[in-house]
Motif scaffolding. Structure first.
Motif, short mmCIF file in Angstrom:
data_model
loop_
_atom_site.label_atom_id
_atom_site.label_comp_id
_atom_site.label_asym_id
_atom_site.label_seq_id
_atom_site.Cartn_x
_atom_site.Cartn_y
_atom_site.Cartn_z
N ASN A 48 -11.69 -3.29 40.68
CA ASN A 48 -11.27 -3.83 41.97
C ASN A 48 -12.35 -3.54 43.01
O ASN A 48 -13.02 -2.51 42.93
CB ASN A 48 -9.96 -3.20 42.47
N THR A 49 -12.48 -4.41 43.99
CA THR A 49 -13.27 -4.04 45.16
C THR A 49 -12.47 -3.01 45.95
O THR A 49 -11.26 -2.85 45.73
CB THR A 49 -13.58 -5.25 46.05
N VAL A 50 -13.13 -2.33 46.90
CA VAL A 50 -12.42 -1.36 47.73
C VAL A 50 -11.30 -2.04 48.49
O VAL A 50 -10.16 -1.55 48.55
CB VAL A 50 -13.39 -0.67 48.72
N THR A 51 -11.60 -3.19 49.08
CA THR A 51 -10.59 -3.93 49.85
C THR A 51 -9.43 -4.34 48.98
O THR A 51 -8.26 -4.22 49.39
CB THR A 51 -11.23 -5.16 50.52
N GLU A 52 -9.71 -4.83 47.78
CA GLU A 52 -8.63 -5.22 46.86
C GLU A 52 -7.76 -4.02 46.52
O GLU A 52 -6.52 -4.13 46.47
CB GLU A 52 -9.22 -5.81 45.57
N TYR A 53 -8.38 -2.89 46.31
CA TYR A 53 -7.63 -1.68 45.95
C TYR A 53 -6.71 -1.26 47.09
O TYR A 53 -5.53 -0.93 46.87
CB TYR A 53 -8.59 -0.55 45.59
N ILE A 54 -7.26 -1.28 48.31
CA ILE A 54 -6.44 -0.95 49.48
C ILE A 54 -5.24 -1.88 49.58
O ILE A 54 -4.10 -1.45 49.79
CB ILE A 54 -7.29 -1.02 50.77
N GLN A 55 -5.48 -3.17 49.40
CA GLN A 55 -4.40 -4.15 49.50
C GLN A 55 -3.36 -3.92 48.42
O GLN A 55 -2.15 -3.99 48.68
CB GLN A 55 -4.98 -5.57 49.38
N ARG A 56 -3.81 -3.65 47.19
CA ARG A 56 -2.85 -3.48 46.09
C ARG A 56 -2.01 -2.22 46.27
O ARG A 56 -0.81 -2.21 45.97
CB ARG A 56 -3.59 -3.46 44.75
N VAL A 57 -2.62 -1.15 46.77
CA VAL A 57 -1.84 0.07 47.04
C VAL A 57 -0.80 -0.20 48.12
O VAL A 57 0.37 0.20 48.01
CB VAL A 57 -2.78 1.23 47.44
#
Length: 328
Positions: free
Chosen positions: A261-270
């Protein structure tokens, strides 16, 4: 008549995939007969030995025919092979070249759930889209980087190769194949007879995001833990990079490599996983939940939620929190 080979691998295999496929395709033949039409499928269990023990000896499956006796088939069904994929491949090495040869001779191939790992070992998925159980998406990507895994799809089709996502989504792929070979009317009849939700294409509503931490990059793990503990705040990539004394580009490159995941994707998924849990168990309204997970823009929150889950927040609550819905 289309010859269907349902594989019976050695080891621990999904008997549900094997028996369920046999039952449903047999019933399609019955539906065809009721309409005065010829049977469509010749269905055989195909294996490596005359008897195959399953579930540590609890069950025994007797294939109709061995691969050494079957020269040509039209459709190969690969059930989910449980346990360690490496062990499963070692036990069933002879099946891999047989599948490849049959495909090169015109057969189509369908794998169910984590059977995609076994299919990928043939190399036939290189450069092709495929699906598997969402829980093993990262493990699959690490093992088969040349396959194009789409972890939100219930099924994929490309060049005569079909794959299905997690667990009972094999039923949706079966319906798709029935419609392809027998027509929409028979597929609808089958869906009604077996009460299978036809036209369901996404496993996103069922995905539970569990942060990918099976890697050794400690700064990335620190970033993940910070995100998971502070999801209610607005978190930026620059903030994380500064905290870890890394350059932004270095963090983004390492994070993507470690987690897929990109950092932004990870933040969104969390954040969306926290919102999902709130919708599943709580009674807060959508705006309250939005603020709880660090969003202030309703459109952005709803758009991100739907992109990740395939449902709007209201649709998700209606699906998974009947008590909250009934008390509103």
């Amino acid at each position: 008549m289309k010859h269907v080979s349902i594989l019976v691998p050695r080891g621990h295999t999904s008997l549900t995939n094997i028996e369920g496929t046999h039952q449903i395709l047999s019933e399609v033949n019955n539906f065809m007969a009721m309409q005065g039409r010829d049977p469509l499928f010749k269905i055989q269990l195909v294996g490596l030995s005359k008897e195959t023990s399953q579930r540590n000896g609890l069950f025994t499956v007797k294939p109709d025919i061995l691969i050494s006796e079957l020269e040509k088939t039209d459709l190969i069904i690969i059930p989910a092979l449980m346990g360690d994929p490496v062990v499963a491949m070692d036990l069933n090495q002879e099946l891999l070249p047989w599948i490849t040869t049959q495909y090169e001779n015109g057969a189509e191939v369908a794998s169910f759930c984590i059977g995609t790992f076994f299919l990928a070992a043939t190399g036939l998925l290189d450069g092709k889209q495929c699906a598997t159980h969402w829980r093993l998406a990262n493990e699959f990507r690490n093992a088969f980087p040349n396959a194009l895994l789409v972890d939100d799809k219930i099924m994929t089709e490309e060049d005569g190769i079909f794959t299905s996502g997690g667990a009972y989504s094999y039923l949706n792929l079966l319906l798709y194949l029935i419609e392809k070979y027998a027509g929409r009317d028979i597929a609808i009849l089958t869906s009604k007879a077996f009460m299978i939700d036809i036209d369901r294409i996404s496993q996103s509503p069922f995905i539970m995001f569990q942060g990918q931490k099976s890697h050794e990059d400690e700064p990335v793990k620190q970033a993940q833990e910070f995100i998971e503990k502070n999801f209610h705040e607005k978190i930026t990539v620059d903030q994380l990079a500064s905290m870890l004394a890394l350059g932004r580009r270095s963090l983004e490159r390492r994070f993507k490599k470690a987690t897929c995941n990109t950092v932004t994707e990870y933040i969104q998924r969390v954040k969306m996983e926290a919102a999902k849990k709130g919708l599943e168990t709580g009674r807060k309204n959508i705006n309250e939940l939005m603020y709880d997970v660090g969003y202030s823009d309703t459109k952005s929150f709803r758009g991100t939620f739907k992109r990740i889950t395939g449902l709007s927040p209201i649709e998700y609550r209606n699906k998974y929190n009947k008590e909250a819905v009934s008390n509103n």
